[in-house]
Design a protein around this motif. Structure first.
Motif, PDB file in Angstrom:
ATOM      1  N   MET B 167       0.830  -1.211   0.000  1.00  0.00           N
ATOM      2  CA  MET B 167       0.000   0.000   0.000  1.00  0.00           C
ATOM      3  C   MET B 167       0.863   1.260   0.000  1.00  0.00           C
ATOM      4  O   MET B 167       0.474   2.278  -0.569  1.00  0.00           O
ATOM      5  CB  MET B 167      -0.917   0.014   1.227  1.00  0.00           C
ATOM      6  N   SER B 168       2.015   1.194   0.644  1.00  0.00           N
ATOM      7  CA  SER B 168       2.816   2.421   0.759  1.00  0.00           C
ATOM      8  C   SER B 168       3.800   2.572  -0.398  1.00  0.00           C
ATOM      9  O   SER B 168       4.548   3.539  -0.441  1.00  0.00           O
ATOM     10  CB  SER B 168       3.553   2.451   2.099  1.00  0.00           C
ATOM     11  N   SER B 169       3.830   1.618  -1.340  1.00  0.00           N
ATOM     12  CA  SER B 169       4.758   1.769  -2.463  1.00  0.00           C
ATOM     13  C   SER B 169       4.037   1.627  -3.804  1.00  0.00           C
ATOM     14  O   SER B 169       4.561   1.068  -4.750  1.00  0.00           O
ATOM     15  CB  SER B 169       5.883   0.732  -2.337  1.00  0.00           C
ATOM     16  N   LEU B 170       2.807   2.148  -3.865  1.00  0.00           N
ATOM     17  CA  LEU B 170       2.034   2.044  -5.102  1.00  0.00           C
ATOM     18  C   LEU B 170       2.563   3.004  -6.163  1.00  0.00           C
ATOM     19  O   LEU B 170       3.027   4.098  -5.850  1.00  0.00           O
ATOM     20  CB  LEU B 170       0.557   2.356  -4.823  1.00  0.00           C
ATOM     21  N   THR B 171       2.478   2.557  -7.422  1.00  0.00           N
ATOM     22  CA  THR B 171       2.853   3.439  -8.525  1.00  0.00           C
ATOM     23  C   THR B 171       1.665   3.563  -9.461  1.00  0.00           C
ATOM     24  O   THR B 171       0.818   2.677  -9.532  1.00  0.00           O
ATOM     25  CB  THR B 171       4.031   2.862  -9.337  1.00  0.00           C
ATOM     26  N   TRP B 172       1.649   4.680 -10.184  1.00  0.00           N
ATOM     27  CA  TRP B 172       0.504   4.938 -11.052  1.00  0.00           C
ATOM     28  C   TRP B 172       0.946   5.561 -12.364  1.00  0.00           C
ATOM     29  O   TRP B 172       1.936   6.300 -12.412  1.00  0.00           O
ATOM     30  CB  TRP B 172      -0.474   5.885 -10.350  1.00  0.00           C
ATOM     31  N   ASN B 173       0.251   5.212 -13.435  1.00  0.00           N
ATOM     32  CA  ASN B 173       0.387   5.940 -14.703  1.00  0.00           C
ATOM     33  C   ASN B 173      -0.971   5.923 -15.391  1.00  0.00           C
ATOM     34  O   ASN B 173      -1.802   5.053 -15.109  1.00  0.00           O
ATOM     35  CB  ASN B 173       1.463   5.288 -15.575  1.00  0.00           C
ATOM     36  N   PRO B 174      -1.225   6.912 -16.269  1.00  0.00           N
ATOM     37  CA  PRO B 174      -2.568   7.012 -16.859  1.00  0.00           C
ATOM     38  C   PRO B 174      -2.858   5.950 -17.922  1.00  0.00           C
ATOM     39  O   PRO B 174      -4.005   5.825 -18.354  1.00  0.00           O
ATOM     40  CB  PRO B 174      -2.583   8.419 -17.459  1.00  0.00           C
ATOM     41  N   THR B 175      -1.851   5.189 -18.336  1.00  0.00           N
ATOM     42  CA  THR B 175      -2.088   4.202 -19.396  1.00  0.00           C
ATOM     43  C   THR B 175      -2.734   2.925 -18.848  1.00  0.00           C
ATOM     44  O   THR B 175      -3.842   2.561 -19.249  1.00  0.00           O
ATOM     45  CB  THR B 175      -0.761   3.847 -20.114  1.00  0.00           C
ATOM     46  N   ASP B 176      -2.026   2.249 -17.925  1.00  0.00           N
ATOM     47  CA  ASP B 176      -2.637   1.031 -17.376  1.00  0.00           C
ATOM     48  C   ASP B 176      -2.922   1.150 -15.877  1.00  0.00           C
ATOM     49  O   ASP B 176      -3.349   0.191 -15.243  1.00  0.00           O
ATOM     50  CB  ASP B 176      -1.763  -0.203 -17.686  1.00  0.00           C
ATOM     51  N   GLY B 177      -2.673   2.322 -15.327  1.00  0.00           N
ATOM     52  CA  GLY B 177      -3.002   2.536 -13.922  1.00  0.00           C
ATOM     53  C   GLY B 177      -1.970   2.005 -12.940  1.00  0.00           C
ATOM     54  O   GLY B 177      -2.090   2.234 -11.732  1.00  0.00           O
ATOM     55  N   GLY B 178      -0.967   1.280 -13.444  1.00  0.00           N
ATOM     56  CA  GLY B 178       0.120   0.795 -12.590  1.00  0.00           C
ATOM     57  C   GLY B 178      -0.357  -0.116 -11.464  1.00  0.00           C
ATOM     58  O   GLY B 178      -1.443  -0.697 -11.521  1.00  0.00           O
ATOM     59  N   THR B 179       0.481  -0.239 -10.410  1.00  0.00           N
ATOM     60  CA  THR B 179       0.102  -1.102  -9.283  1.00  0.00           C
ATOM     61  C   THR B 179      -1.048  -0.475  -8.491  1.00  0.00           C
ATOM     62  O   THR B 179      -1.755  -1.164  -7.761  1.00  0.00           O
ATOM     63  CB  THR B 179       1.292  -1.328  -8.329  1.00  0.00           C
ATOM     64  N   TYR B 180      -1.234   0.830  -8.668  1.00  0.00           N
ATOM     65  CA  TYR B 180      -2.341   1.515  -7.997  1.00  0.00           C
ATOM     66  C   TYR B 180      -3.667   0.915  -8.486  1.00  0.00           C
ATOM     67  O   TYR B 180      -4.506   0.498  -7.688  1.00  0.00           O
ATOM     68  CB  TYR B 180      -2.260   3.009  -8.327  1.00  0.00           C
ATOM     69  N   GLU B 181      -3.815   0.817  -9.814  1.00  0.00           N
ATOM     70  CA  GLU B 181      -5.052   0.243 -10.354  1.00  0.00           C
ATOM     71  C   GLU B 181      -5.160  -1.246 -10.028  1.00  0.00           C
ATOM     72  O   GLU B 181      -6.238  -1.745  -9.697  1.00  0.00           O
ATOM     73  CB  GLU B 181      -5.149   0.447 -11.879  1.00  0.00           C
ATOM     74  N   LYS B 182      -4.021  -1.964 -10.132  1.00  0.00           N
ATOM     75  CA  LYS B 182      -4.040  -3.404  -9.828  1.00  0.00           C
ATOM     76  C   LYS B 182      -4.563  -3.640  -8.417  1.00  0.00           C
ATOM     77  O   LYS B 182      -5.370  -4.538  -8.177  1.00  0.00           O
ATOM     78  CB  LYS B 182      -2.631  -3.989  -9.966  1.00  0.00           C
ATOM     79  N   THR B 183      -4.082  -2.819  -7.474  1.00  0.00           N
ATOM     80  CA  THR B 183      -4.511  -2.969  -6.082  1.00  0.00           C
ATOM     81  C   THR B 183      -5.988  -2.631  -5.918  1.00  0.00           C
ATOM     82  O   THR B 183      -6.732  -3.344  -5.239  1.00  0.00           O
ATOM     83  CB  THR B 183      -3.640  -2.071  -5.171  1.00  0.00           C
TER      84      THR B 183
END
Lengths: 299, 446
Positions: B167-183
């Motif tokens: 939870m404290s090391s999430l990453t994000w990008n607008p293309t696939d949402g990164g680990t933020y979207e996965k979580t």
């Protein structure tokens, strides 16, 4: 009629003097709280006024701007939608409750229960229903979900206005029913007795006796409820606050936004004046069309 | 008493006029009673304690009144109109430019000069400048600041096998949402117990949403999308009071498009579905795994702990810029121009902006005070309460904050922006509508 005119003539002058002390208290209130602010409001409608600096007279600019403002047409549309749903359903339901009360019960307790929703504050009614109808947490959607149906969004841009209108039907139907009920009690029993002797059923009695004889009361109730309905504010302010998008931005809310949000009191006054004129026309038309000042009961 | 007050007012007025020429004049003694308004009930106790300290120091009585956010601003505005408003009131960056433009709040420059108050260096970097207009007129002294973090329900992340470290090391990008979207997808659960990232997930029958939407966020998206857009390299304008808005940027469009896609995928409620009971109640009810919001909600969210809800915090995700981002907003107190007792009002504002009061506020562990030493005390007080507030504080230490979009014509801008943003988030408009919206917003300043 002739007899009345004769009796009134010599009494006119002394009546006026006697009336003054009785009318005075009401007149003071009316002047301070209605006439002066009303006239000032009409004046402000022709000005640009932000409260902090003096009003500047700008003629009919506010009204020109208003008729070009898409939010004005939006307010007219959503407020009318609210009034149509609210009054349409409320009047039918109230009439039904009133007739039930009149024909089938003498219990004061039941009459009291009918009035109960009206005794709860508007804001509380709105808040409780807002929770009950919530998509994710509301009891109503839990029940819908339990029954295996798909959950319903009560406050989407399509449904929010009807939902709010129905919340207020729930709150006001008992009160309106009691007003109509009072009118029903004024209809003499012997008319019903006569109808019953002639073999009229419940529906026929309602259509040919109750409804025509109730007309002046119904007209009065409609004028009051429609006028009140056009001024809907609290339920919207507590629930959707005018949204989603502008789906519930009714006149009163929009006026408050313009006045207190934008400090555009001149423009807000212009909208208020429009609303006042609109309501006056509606009330006048209703009174005329429904012949509210005449009764068919005179025999 | 009235005579004394009037005399004091005359003396103060004279001091104001003469203030520029009379150097190093001692602060006149203040007296009497003033009123002070705030909207956050969680903070009332702290300010009542400050008022007691102020009374001891100066003899001035401060009546503290708290009313909820919506009614609060109605009352502040009505106070301006009637002339009977609070003498001093908690103000917000979204509103103070209009108050200043309407000349309803008192400029503090002459007082600051007279009392030799050090403004910028006293507070966390950048905070004091937020309360200054383009001409350099200071209207408030910073009292606290806030940043954004992810509030989540630890029971739901535990059940999903998502660790606090993840939870404290999430990453994000607008293309696939990164680990933020996965979580977020993994935390979403439908009625049949299928998770959002599993085959057979039914997005029409969601039992627990991965993340909650709190409206469209309007023109600032403070708690909704600003931290994502900024971590994608977007800026709302070219600095405080600047009117060159960038709502037409592809970086914002990509961010909003991604954000809206969450509700299309069923990980977040749709705009219509979120219209109702607010995010914190939804989170506390255990029907939502996470929600992004501001540090001012910490006390309230952690106070809602129950057998369904174990509150926890995580920092906002790292974006394409390689950094996290959080809007940096702060409160200050404004003095009503029509106050009968400007001297007492100023001294109260000065006291609120001093360590004497901010340490008291820090000890209540509700918000982060603006003075760095007091901020540290607040972090310690939060820790003592068992709340790790580093997810908020990390933006200060890492210098990853960006400023609240302060500027003129806020309500006119809102009139243009809010319907467009609402419309995009309801799926009625495409993000391309942002371009025309930006043109309209910029046209307000021509």
């Amino acid at each position: 009629m002739a007899k009345q005119a004769v009796a009134r003539k010599p009494a006119r002058r002394s009546d006026f003097l006697t009336a003054i002390p009785f009318v005075l208290p009401a007149l003071i209130g009316l002047t301070i709280f209605v006439l002066i602010p009303g006239i000032r409001g009409v004046y402000l409608a022709f000005t640009s006024y932000d409260v902090f600096t003096d009003p500047i007279f700008i003629g009919i600019d506010n009204f020109v701007k208003m008729f070009q403002d898409e939010l004005f047409w939006n307010a007219l549309a959503v407020t009318s939608e609210y009034v149509a749903i609210n009054i349409g359903i409320q009047t039918v339901v109230s009439l039904f409750i009133a007739v039930l009360l009149h024909r089938f019960t003498r219990s004061t307790l039941i009459r009291g229960i009918v009035l109960m929703p009206y005794l709860i504050s508007n804001v509380i009614v709105a808040l409780v229903w807002y929770w009950l109808l919530d998509y994710n947490l509301g009891l109503v959607n839990s029940v819908i979900d339990f029954l295996g149906l798909s959950k319903f969004t009560f406050f989407s841009d399509m449904t929010a206005m009807p939902t709010i209108a129905l919340i207020n039907v729930w709150r006001h139907m008992g009160y309106t029913a009691l007003l109509i009920f009072a009118g029903l009690q004024a209809i003499p029993e012997d008319v019903y007795a006569a109808a019953s002797v002639d073999g009229a059923g419940e529906w026929r009695t309602f259509r040919s006796i109750t409804l025509p004889l109730l007309r002046p009361v119904l007209a009065f109730v409609l004028v009051i409820t429609i006028t009140g309905s056009f001024q809907i504010f609290d339920t919207v302010a507590v629930t959707t606050g005018g949204g989603p998008i502008n789906a519930t931005r009714v006149f009163s809310l929009w006026i408050a936004d313009k006045a207190w949000g934008d400090f555009n009191f001149g423009y807000a006054s212009a909208i208020s004046v429009f609303l006042m004129v609109l309501l006056s026309i509606i009330a006048f038309a209703q009174t005329k069309l429904l012949r509210a000042s005449e009764s068919d009961l005179e025999r | 008493m009235k005579f004394l007050k009037a005399t004091a007012a005359v003396v103060t007025a004279a001091a104001l006029v003469g203030g520029m020429s009379v150097v190093a004049q001692a602060a006149p003694k203040a007296s009497g009673t003033i009123t002070y308004g705030l909207w956050d009930s969680n903070q009332k106790a702290g300010y009542v304690a400050c008022a007691a300290g102020f009374k001891k120091a100066t003899g001035v009585t401060v009546k503290v009144e708290q009313i909820g956010w919506d009614d609060y601003w109605t009352k502040v505005n009505a106070g301006f109109v009637s002339g009977k408003g609070y003498d001093v009131f908690t103000s917000h960056l979204a509103f103070f430019p209009e108050f200043a433009a309407k000349k309803q709040i008192l400029p503090l420059n002459s007082y600051i000069k007279r009392d030799k108050v050090v403004v910028d260096a006293t507070y966390q970097p950048g905070l004091a400048a937020l309360w200054r207009d383009p001409k350099g007129v200071q209207y408030g002294l910073p009292k606290d600041f806030d940043t954004i973090a992810v509030f989540y329900n630890k029971q739901l992340t535990d059940a999903a096998g998502v660790s606090a470290k993840t939870m404290s090391s999430l990453t994000w990008n607008p293309t696939d949402g990164g680990t933020y979207e996965k979580t977020i997808a993994h935390l979403t659960v439908d009625k049949n117990g299928k998770r959002g990232d599993e085959a057979g997930f039914d997005k029409t029958k969601v039992a627990t949403y991965g993340i909650w939407m709190e409206g469209s966020g309007g023109g600032d998206g403070q708690t909704q999308w600003s931290f994502l857009a900024a971590s994608n390299g977007w800026k709302v304008n070219d600095g405080p009071w600047n009117n060159n808005f960038h709502y037409d940027s592809p970086k914002l469009a990509a961010t909003i498009k991604w954000w809206h896609s969450l509700s299309e995928k069923g990980y977040m409620p749709t705009f219509a579905q979120q219209n109702g009971v607010g995010w914190s109640d939804q989170l506390a009810a255990g029907k939502v795994a996470m929600a992004t919001n501001g540090s001012w909600m910490t006390g309230s969210v952690f106070g809602a702990k129950s057998d369904k809800f174990t509150p926890a915090l995580a920092p906002t995700p790292v974006g394409p810029t390689g950094k996290r981002a959080s809007m940096y907003n702060g409160l200050a107190d404004n003095i009503y121009k029509g106050t009968k007792n400007p001297e007492a009002a100023w001294q109260w504002v000065k006291y609120l902006g001093s360590a004497a009061c901010q340490d008291v506020i820090a000890s209540k562990a509700v918000v982060f005070p603006a003075i760095p030493s007091s901020t540290k005390k607040a972090v310690a007080a939060f820790t003592k309460k068992g709340i790790d507030v580093n997810p908020f504080y990390v933006h200060i230490t890492g210098k990853t904050t960006f400023l609240f979009p302060i500027g003129d014509k806020k309500s006119q801008r809102n009139d243009i922006i809010n319907p467009v943003m609402d419309s995009i988030m309801s799926g009625k408009s495409d993000v391309s509508a942002l371009v025309e919206m930006n043109t309209k917003v910029k046209a307000l300043f021509k």
